[in-house]
Write a protein that holds these residues in place. Sequence first.
Motif, PDB file in Angstrom:
ATOM      1  N   TYR A   3       0.705  -1.330   0.140  1.00 35.42           N
ATOM      2  CA  TYR A   3       0.178   0.189   0.020  1.00 35.42           C
ATOM      3  C   TYR A   3       0.773   1.366  -0.015  1.00 35.42           C
ATOM      4  O   TYR A   3       0.782   2.066  -0.775  1.00 35.42           O
ATOM      5  CB  TYR A   3      -0.948  -0.422   1.020  1.00 35.42           C
ATOM      6  CG  TYR A   3      -2.025   0.927   1.413  1.00 35.42           C
ATOM      7  CD1 TYR A   3      -2.862   1.347   0.562  1.00 35.42           C
ATOM      8  CD2 TYR A   3      -1.227   2.542   2.514  1.00 35.42           C
ATOM      9  CE1 TYR A   3      -3.567   2.540   0.453  1.00 35.42           C
ATOM     10  CE2 TYR A   3      -2.075   3.140   2.997  1.00 35.42           C
ATOM     11  CZ  TYR A   3      -3.481   3.773   1.679  1.00 35.42           C
ATOM     12  OH  TYR A   3      -4.113   4.580   2.033  1.00 35.42           O
ATOM     13  N   HIS A   6       2.560   1.618  -3.141  1.00 33.92           N
ATOM     14  CA  HIS A   6       1.801   2.030  -4.313  1.00 33.92           C
ATOM     15  C   HIS A   6       1.228   3.602  -4.157  1.00 33.92           C
ATOM     16  O   HIS A   6       1.672   4.427  -4.927  1.00 33.92           O
ATOM     17  CB  HIS A   6       0.497   1.390  -3.775  1.00 33.92           C
ATOM     18  CG  HIS A   6      -0.878   2.097  -5.128  1.00 33.92           C
ATOM     19  ND1 HIS A   6      -0.589   1.464  -6.255  1.00 33.92           N
ATOM     20  CD2 HIS A   6      -2.027   2.614  -5.062  1.00 33.92           C
ATOM     21  CE1 HIS A   6      -2.131   2.014  -6.943  1.00 33.92           C
ATOM     22  NE2 HIS A   6      -2.514   2.044  -5.720  1.00 33.92           N
ATOM     23  N   LEU A   7       1.165   3.803  -2.456  1.00 30.71           N
ATOM     24  CA  LEU A   7       0.934   6.052  -2.885  1.00 30.71           C
ATOM     25  C   LEU A   7       2.283   6.632  -2.444  1.00 30.71           C
ATOM     26  O   LEU A   7       1.912   7.547  -3.968  1.00 30.71           O
ATOM     27  CB  LEU A   7       0.682   5.877  -1.494  1.00 30.71           C
ATOM     28  CG  LEU A   7      -0.839   5.433  -0.732  1.00 30.71           C
ATOM     29  CD1 LEU A   7      -0.341   5.469   1.058  1.00 30.71           C
ATOM     30  CD2 LEU A   7      -1.387   5.514  -1.242  1.00 30.71           C
ATOM     31  N   VAL A  10       2.397   6.465  -7.145  1.00 26.58           N
ATOM     32  CA  VAL A  10       0.868   7.168  -7.568  1.00 26.58           C
ATOM     33  C   VAL A  10       1.739   9.157  -7.521  1.00 26.58           C
ATOM     34  O   VAL A  10       1.603   9.342  -8.295  1.00 26.58           O
ATOM     35  CB  VAL A  10      -0.336   6.956  -6.861  1.00 26.58           C
ATOM     36  CG1 VAL A  10      -1.487   8.417  -7.334  1.00 26.58           C
ATOM     37  CG2 VAL A  10      -0.764   6.198  -7.279  1.00 26.58           C
ATOM     38  N   GLN A  33      -6.264  10.549   0.126  1.00 25.72           N
ATOM     39  CA  GLN A  33      -5.874   9.038   1.585  1.00 25.72           C
ATOM     40  C   GLN A  33      -7.039   9.928   2.643  1.00 25.72           C
ATOM     41  O   GLN A  33      -7.588   8.878   3.195  1.00 25.72           O
ATOM     42  CB  GLN A  33      -4.790   8.654   2.040  1.00 25.72           C
ATOM     43  CG  GLN A  33      -4.631   8.250   3.111  1.00 25.72           C
ATOM     44  CD  GLN A  33      -2.651   7.986   2.999  1.00 25.72           C
ATOM     45  OE1 GLN A  33      -2.202   8.907   3.066  1.00 25.72           O
ATOM     46  NE2 GLN A  33      -2.715   6.815   3.701  1.00 25.72           N
ATOM     47  N   PHE A  38      -7.895   6.012  -1.309  1.00 25.68           N
ATOM     48  CA  PHE A  38      -7.103   4.632  -1.346  1.00 25.68           C
ATOM     49  C   PHE A  38      -7.546   3.714  -0.702  1.00 25.68           C
ATOM     50  O   PHE A  38      -7.316   2.750  -0.162  1.00 25.68           O
ATOM     51  CB  PHE A  38      -6.270   5.263  -1.104  1.00 25.68           C
ATOM     52  CG  PHE A  38      -5.434   5.549  -2.142  1.00 25.68           C
ATOM     53  CD1 PHE A  38      -4.863   5.494  -3.541  1.00 25.68           C
ATOM     54  CD2 PHE A  38      -4.775   7.206  -1.511  1.00 25.68           C
ATOM     55  CE1 PHE A  38      -4.467   6.231  -4.106  1.00 25.68           C
ATOM     56  CE2 PHE A  38      -4.084   7.824  -2.926  1.00 25.68           C
ATOM     57  CZ  PHE A  38      -4.027   8.112  -3.912  1.00 25.68           C
ATOM     58  N   HIS A  41      -7.698   0.108  -1.532  1.00 27.84           N
ATOM     59  CA  HIS A  41      -6.067  -0.253  -1.737  1.00 27.84           C
ATOM     60  C   HIS A  41      -5.942  -1.155  -0.236  1.00 27.84           C
ATOM     61  O   HIS A  41      -5.519  -2.096  -0.275  1.00 27.84           O
ATOM     62  CB  HIS A  41      -5.296   0.305  -2.039  1.00 27.84           C
ATOM     63  CG  HIS A  41      -5.951   1.439  -3.411  1.00 27.84           C
ATOM     64  ND1 HIS A  41      -6.847   1.875  -3.469  1.00 27.84           N
ATOM     65  CD2 HIS A  41      -5.162   1.280  -4.217  1.00 27.84           C
ATOM     66  CE1 HIS A  41      -6.727   2.590  -4.415  1.00 27.84           C
ATOM     67  NE2 HIS A  41      -6.150   1.840  -5.611  1.00 27.84           N
ATOM     68  N   ASP A  42      -5.453  -0.379   0.837  1.00 31.35           N
ATOM     69  CA  ASP A  42      -5.398  -0.577   1.977  1.00 31.35           C
ATOM     70  C   ASP A  42      -5.932  -2.228   2.170  1.00 31.35           C
ATOM     71  O   ASP A  42      -5.283  -3.180   2.662  1.00 31.35           O
ATOM     72  CB  ASP A  42      -5.263  -0.147   2.857  1.00 31.35           C
ATOM     73  CG  ASP A  42      -4.578   0.129   4.467  1.00 31.35           C
ATOM     74  OD1 ASP A  42      -3.410  -0.897   4.243  1.00 31.35           O
ATOM     75  OD2 ASP A  42      -5.188   0.674   5.643  1.00 31.35           O
ATOM     76  N   CYS A  48      -2.875  -2.628  -6.033  1.00 33.81           N
ATOM     77  CA  CYS A  48      -2.064  -2.202  -5.460  1.00 33.81           C
ATOM     78  C   CYS A  48      -0.818  -2.137  -6.846  1.00 33.81           C
ATOM     79  O   CYS A  48       0.080  -3.143  -6.886  1.00 33.81           O
ATOM     80  CB  CYS A  48      -1.425  -1.803  -4.228  1.00 33.81           C
ATOM     81  SG  CYS A  48      -2.218  -1.194  -2.994  1.00 33.81           S
ATOM     82  N   ARG A  52      -2.553   0.242 -12.035  1.00 34.10           N
ATOM     83  CA  ARG A  52      -3.892   1.394 -11.419  1.00 34.10           C
ATOM     84  C   ARG A  52      -3.584   2.412 -10.643  1.00 34.10           C
ATOM     85  O   ARG A  52      -3.584   2.825 -10.281  1.00 34.10           O
ATOM     86  CB  ARG A  52      -4.251  -0.079  -9.923  1.00 34.10           C
ATOM     87  CG  ARG A  52      -5.373   0.725  -9.300  1.00 34.10           C
ATOM     88  CD  ARG A  52      -5.664   0.561  -9.932  1.00 34.10           C
ATOM     89  NE  ARG A  52      -7.634   1.200  -9.162  1.00 34.10           N
ATOM     90  CZ  ARG A  52      -8.492   1.036  -8.170  1.00 34.10           C
ATOM     91  NH1 ARG A  52      -7.968  -0.853  -8.041  1.00 34.10           N
ATOM     92  NH2 ARG A  52      -8.956   1.852  -7.901  1.00 34.10           N
ATOM     93  N   ASP A  56      -5.165   5.649 -10.928  1.00 35.38           N
ATOM     94  CA  ASP A  56      -4.895   6.452  -9.650  1.00 35.38           C
ATOM     95  C   ASP A  56      -4.624   8.228  -9.694  1.00 35.38           C
ATOM     96  O   ASP A  56      -4.825   9.138  -9.321  1.00 35.38           O
ATOM     97  CB  ASP A  56      -4.653   6.061  -7.929  1.00 35.38           C
ATOM     98  CG  ASP A  56      -5.053   4.224  -8.264  1.00 35.38           C
ATOM     99  OD1 ASP A  56      -6.485   4.497  -8.315  1.00 35.38           O
ATOM    100  OD2 ASP A  56      -4.643   3.429  -7.643  1.00 35.38           O
TER     101      ASP A  56
END
Length: 65
Positions: A3, A6-7, A10, A33, A38, A41-42, A48, A52, A56
């Motif tokens: 996660y 992924h952030l 992004v 967030q 998200f 996603h978590d 993730c 994606r 996102d």
Amino acid sequence: MTYEEHLDEVTTLITEKYGLDDDSAIRMVMRAQADDFFSGHDDDPSICTLERAHLDARAVFKRYK
């Protein structure tokens, strides 16, 4: 990817695709967030993916610019 990764991805994509500086992109992702953008996603790490992250990044930029 995790996660958190992924952030980070992004955020990086927003800086690369839309020319924002790191601080602005970070603030944008943090706002998304905080708005639970998200949250799925978590709960489901299979979301993730790099593909994606591109989707996102576009959605976050459009919504929070």
